[in-house]
Structures are given as structure tokens and as C-alpha cells.
Design a protein around this motif. Structure first.
Motif, mmCIF file in Angstrom:
data_model
loop_
_atom_site.group_PDB
_atom_site.id
_atom_site.type_symbol
_atom_site.label_atom_id
_atom_site.label_comp_id
_atom_site.label_asym_id
_atom_site.label_seq_id
_atom_site.Cartn_x
_atom_site.Cartn_y
_atom_site.Cartn_z
ATOM 1 N N LEU A 125 0.852 -1.195 0.000
ATOM 2 C CA LEU A 125 0.000 0.000 0.000
ATOM 3 C C LEU A 125 0.881 1.236 0.000
ATOM 4 O O LEU A 125 1.818 1.348 0.791
ATOM 5 C CB LEU A 125 -0.894 0.024 1.243
ATOM 6 N N LYS A 126 0.555 2.177 -0.893
ATOM 7 C CA LYS A 126 1.235 3.475 -0.913
ATOM 8 C C LYS A 126 0.158 4.552 -0.862
ATOM 9 O O LYS A 126 -0.802 4.518 -1.630
ATOM 10 C CB LYS A 126 2.066 3.635 -2.176
ATOM 11 N N VAL A 127 0.311 5.494 0.079
ATOM 12 C CA VAL A 127 -0.619 6.613 0.201
ATOM 13 C C VAL A 127 0.188 7.892 0.058
ATOM 14 O O VAL A 127 1.118 8.136 0.811
ATOM 15 C CB VAL A 127 -1.351 6.602 1.562
ATOM 16 N N THR A 128 -0.174 8.709 -0.934
ATOM 17 C CA THR A 128 0.491 9.989 -1.141
ATOM 18 C C THR A 128 -0.575 11.084 -1.155
ATOM 19 O O THR A 128 -1.770 10.812 -1.302
ATOM 20 C CB THR A 128 1.309 9.998 -2.450
ATOM 21 N N MET A 129 -0.136 12.330 -0.969
ATOM 22 C CA MET A 129 -1.075 13.443 -0.839
ATOM 23 C C MET A 129 -0.690 14.597 -1.749
ATOM 24 O O MET A 129 0.484 14.920 -1.902
ATOM 25 C CB MET A 129 -1.091 13.932 0.610
ATOM 26 N N TYR A 130 -1.724 15.217 -2.324
ATOM 27 C CA TYR A 130 -1.558 16.443 -3.100
ATOM 28 C C TYR A 130 -2.273 17.562 -2.357
ATOM 29 O O TYR A 130 -3.379 17.382 -1.847
ATOM 30 C CB TYR A 130 -2.158 16.287 -4.498
ATOM 31 N N SER A 131 -1.649 18.723 -2.307
ATOM 32 C CA SER A 131 -2.251 19.885 -1.660
ATOM 33 C C SER A 131 -1.909 21.135 -2.462
ATOM 34 O O SER A 131 -0.802 21.264 -2.963
ATOM 35 C CB SER A 131 -1.718 20.029 -0.234
ATOM 36 N N GLY A 132 -2.888 22.042 -2.562
ATOM 37 C CA GLY A 132 -2.654 23.291 -3.282
ATOM 38 C C GLY A 132 -1.750 24.254 -2.532
ATOM 39 O O GLY A 132 -1.124 25.114 -3.117
ATOM 40 N N LYS A 133 -1.693 24.136 -1.194
ATOM 41 C CA LYS A 133 -0.837 24.958 -0.352
ATOM 42 C C LYS A 133 -0.081 24.048 0.597
ATOM 43 O O LYS A 133 -0.509 22.941 0.880
ATOM 44 C CB LYS A 133 -1.674 25.919 0.501
ATOM 45 N N THR A 134 1.016 24.551 1.126
ATOM 46 C CA THR A 134 1.747 23.775 2.122
ATOM 47 C C THR A 134 0.898 23.625 3.374
ATOM 48 O O THR A 134 0.359 24.603 3.876
ATOM 49 C CB THR A 134 3.078 24.460 2.473
ATOM 50 N N ILE A 135 0.752 22.395 3.843
ATOM 51 C CA ILE A 135 0.020 22.147 5.086
ATOM 52 C C ILE A 135 0.885 21.301 6.006
ATOM 53 O O ILE A 135 1.755 20.558 5.559
ATOM 54 C CB ILE A 135 -1.346 21.456 4.865
ATOM 55 N N GLU A 136 0.635 21.446 7.282
ATOM 56 C CA GLU A 136 1.360 20.696 8.306
ATOM 57 C C GLU A 136 0.497 19.513 8.735
ATOM 58 O O GLU A 136 -0.678 19.679 9.040
ATOM 59 C CB GLU A 136 1.608 21.616 9.497
ATOM 60 N N ILE A 137 1.094 18.336 8.755
ATOM 61 C CA ILE A 137 0.430 17.162 9.316
ATOM 62 C C ILE A 137 0.894 17.063 10.760
ATOM 63 O O ILE A 137 2.090 16.973 11.036
ATOM 64 C CB ILE A 137 0.767 15.874 8.542
ATOM 65 N N VAL A 138 -0.057 17.122 11.674
ATOM 66 C CA VAL A 138 0.235 17.162 13.106
ATOM 67 C C VAL A 138 0.633 15.772 13.590
ATOM 68 O O VAL A 138 0.025 14.771 13.223
ATOM 69 C CB VAL A 138 -0.997 17.687 13.883
ATOM 70 N N ASN A 139 1.665 15.725 14.420
ATOM 71 C CA ASN A 139 2.152 14.455 14.941
ATOM 72 C C ASN A 139 1.408 14.061 16.209
ATOM 73 O O ASN A 139 1.359 14.816 17.156
ATOM 74 C CB ASN A 139 3.658 14.523 15.212
ATOM 75 N N ASN A 140 0.835 12.870 16.188
ATOM 76 C CA ASN A 140 0.142 12.333 17.349
ATOM 77 C C ASN A 140 -0.392 10.960 16.959
ATOM 78 O O ASN A 140 -0.998 10.815 15.893
ATOM 79 C CB ASN A 140 -1.013 13.264 17.748
ATOM 80 N N ALA A 141 -0.197 9.969 17.801
ATOM 81 C CA ALA A 141 -0.626 8.601 17.492
ATOM 82 C C ALA A 141 -2.139 8.485 17.365
ATOM 83 O O ALA A 141 -2.638 7.546 16.753
ATOM 84 C CB ALA A 141 -0.121 7.635 18.557
ATOM 85 N N ASN A 142 -2.886 9.435 17.936
ATOM 86 C CA ASN A 142 -4.346 9.384 17.873
ATOM 87 C C ASN A 142 -4.945 10.333 16.843
ATOM 88 O O ASN A 142 -6.156 10.358 16.665
ATOM 89 C CB ASN A 142 -4.947 9.695 19.248
ATOM 90 N N LEU A 143 -4.086 11.131 16.171
ATOM 91 C CA LEU A 143 -4.597 12.111 15.223
ATOM 92 C C LEU A 143 -4.147 11.868 13.787
ATOM 93 O O LEU A 143 -4.920 12.073 12.854
ATOM 94 C CB LEU A 143 -4.183 13.524 15.652
ATOM 95 N N SER A 144 -2.901 11.504 13.580
ATOM 96 C CA SER A 144 -2.370 11.280 12.232
ATOM 97 C C SER A 144 -1.828 9.865 12.168
ATOM 98 O O SER A 144 -0.733 9.585 12.647
ATOM 99 C CB SER A 144 -1.273 12.290 11.907
ATOM 100 N N TYR A 145 -2.610 8.976 11.542
ATOM 101 C CA TYR A 145 -2.257 7.558 11.560
ATOM 102 C C TYR A 145 -2.838 6.821 10.341
ATOM 103 O O TYR A 145 -3.711 7.331 9.654
ATOM 104 C CB TYR A 145 -2.768 6.890 12.840
#
Length: 172
Positions: free
Chosen positions: A145-165
């Protein structure tokens, strides 16, 4: 009577060993059903705004892993991926993103989901404000499995085991 595998005793022994091997494989598969694994973003990272390029998601720290063989693989092109035993899985993708709070623009975000190097989904999301989750569940069959992301602006992915997983649950 002639046995091509040797003596009748050896033939019977090979047949028993084959059945035992098949039983072990089946037991391993049965015992894996319903097992889960979670990988998360241990540190915040940024998905750059781009003109058509998808960026890799740095979600590779292990919160737990009860599925033997599931692993995160870091790639040199930052298009990281996961490998796992062949099967069917429920995958939950949750990304808690921080868009600059000062902006009032709507931001479009897309995920590209590839299984065994074939794109199977490309869902789009709209973000209106800061600190919103992008959540996408998908059932996949395969072993990569490969998951990649496209965004029109720079965004921050917040680090947390319960939020970004990314969660895996073995279905078969």
C-alpha cells in the motif's frame, strides 16, 4: 506397487508433512483475522503545495502491530509505502492537518491510494480552516500500500498517534 516418491512409508510421511504444513498456514491465516496495526506520524511534517505532484506521507512509527509481516518502508523519493502478507484489509487513513489559521481560503487536498502499484482511489477533500482531519477508510486486497497526498498549499500534518495515523485490520 510402485511409488514415484520412494517407499510407501516415505510417501505417507510426505503426505502427512504436507497436510501439517497446510494446517499451519491455515491456522496462521485464521489467527490473523481481526488483528490490527497502527502506524502514526511521530513528528510533524509538511506536505508542500505543488503543481500536480503527490508527496509521501511520513507515517511510519509503530503504535502497535498485531499483524505479523506488516511494515512501513521508507523510500528515497519520500513516497513511502507499507508491505504486508497477501490478504484483504480494512485501512483507515486519518490525517490531522493544520492549514495556516490566518487564511480563509478553501484548500483542496487529494489522496492517491495505490495497492500493488496500481491506483485504486483518489479521493478529494476540502479544508476550510485550521486543524481539521482528513479521514478515509478503504478496503484493499494485496500486499503493498502506498498513500500519497496532493495539496494546493503547504500544510502541516500534526504528529500524534491518535490524530495522524494509518490503521490496518486483517479481514481474511
Amino acid at each position: 506397487m510402485f511409488y514415484s516418491g520412494g517407499t510407501p512409508e516415505l510417501f505417507a510421511c510426505n503426505k502427512i508433512n504436507r497436510k501439517e504444513k497446510d494446517r499451519r498456514i491455515l491456522n496462521t491465516k485464521i489467527n490473523s483475522i481481526g488483528k490490527t496495526a497502527r502506524f502514526y506520524a511521530a513528528g510533524k511534517f509538511y506536505v508542500p503545495g505543488s503543481s500536480g505532484n503527490y508527496s509521501g506521507l511520513a507515517i511510519g512509527e509503530t503504535a502497535w502491530n498485531n499483524i505479523v509481516g506488516v511494515q512501513f518502508v521508507g523510500a528515497t523519493d519520500y513516497k513511502h509505502y507499507y508491505t504486508f502478507p497477501e490478504g484483504t484489509y480494512l485501512v483507515n487513513i486519518n490525517l490531522f492537518a493544520n492549514l495556516e489559521a490566518s487564511t480563509s481560503n478553501v484548500l483542496g487536498v487529494a489522496l492517491k491510494i495505490e495497492v500493488d502499484d496500481k491506483a485504486i482511489a483518489n479521493p478529494w477533500f476540502r479544508m476550510i480552516d485550521s486543524y481539521q482531519s482528513i479521514f478515509y477508510p478503504v478496503i484493499i486486497s494485496g500486499s503493498k500500500l502506498k498513500v500519497t497526498m496532493y495539496s494546493g498549499k503547504t500544510i502541516e500534518i500534526v504528529n500524534n498517534a491518535n490524530l495522524s495515523y494509518i490503521d490496518f485490520m486483517r479481514l481474511n
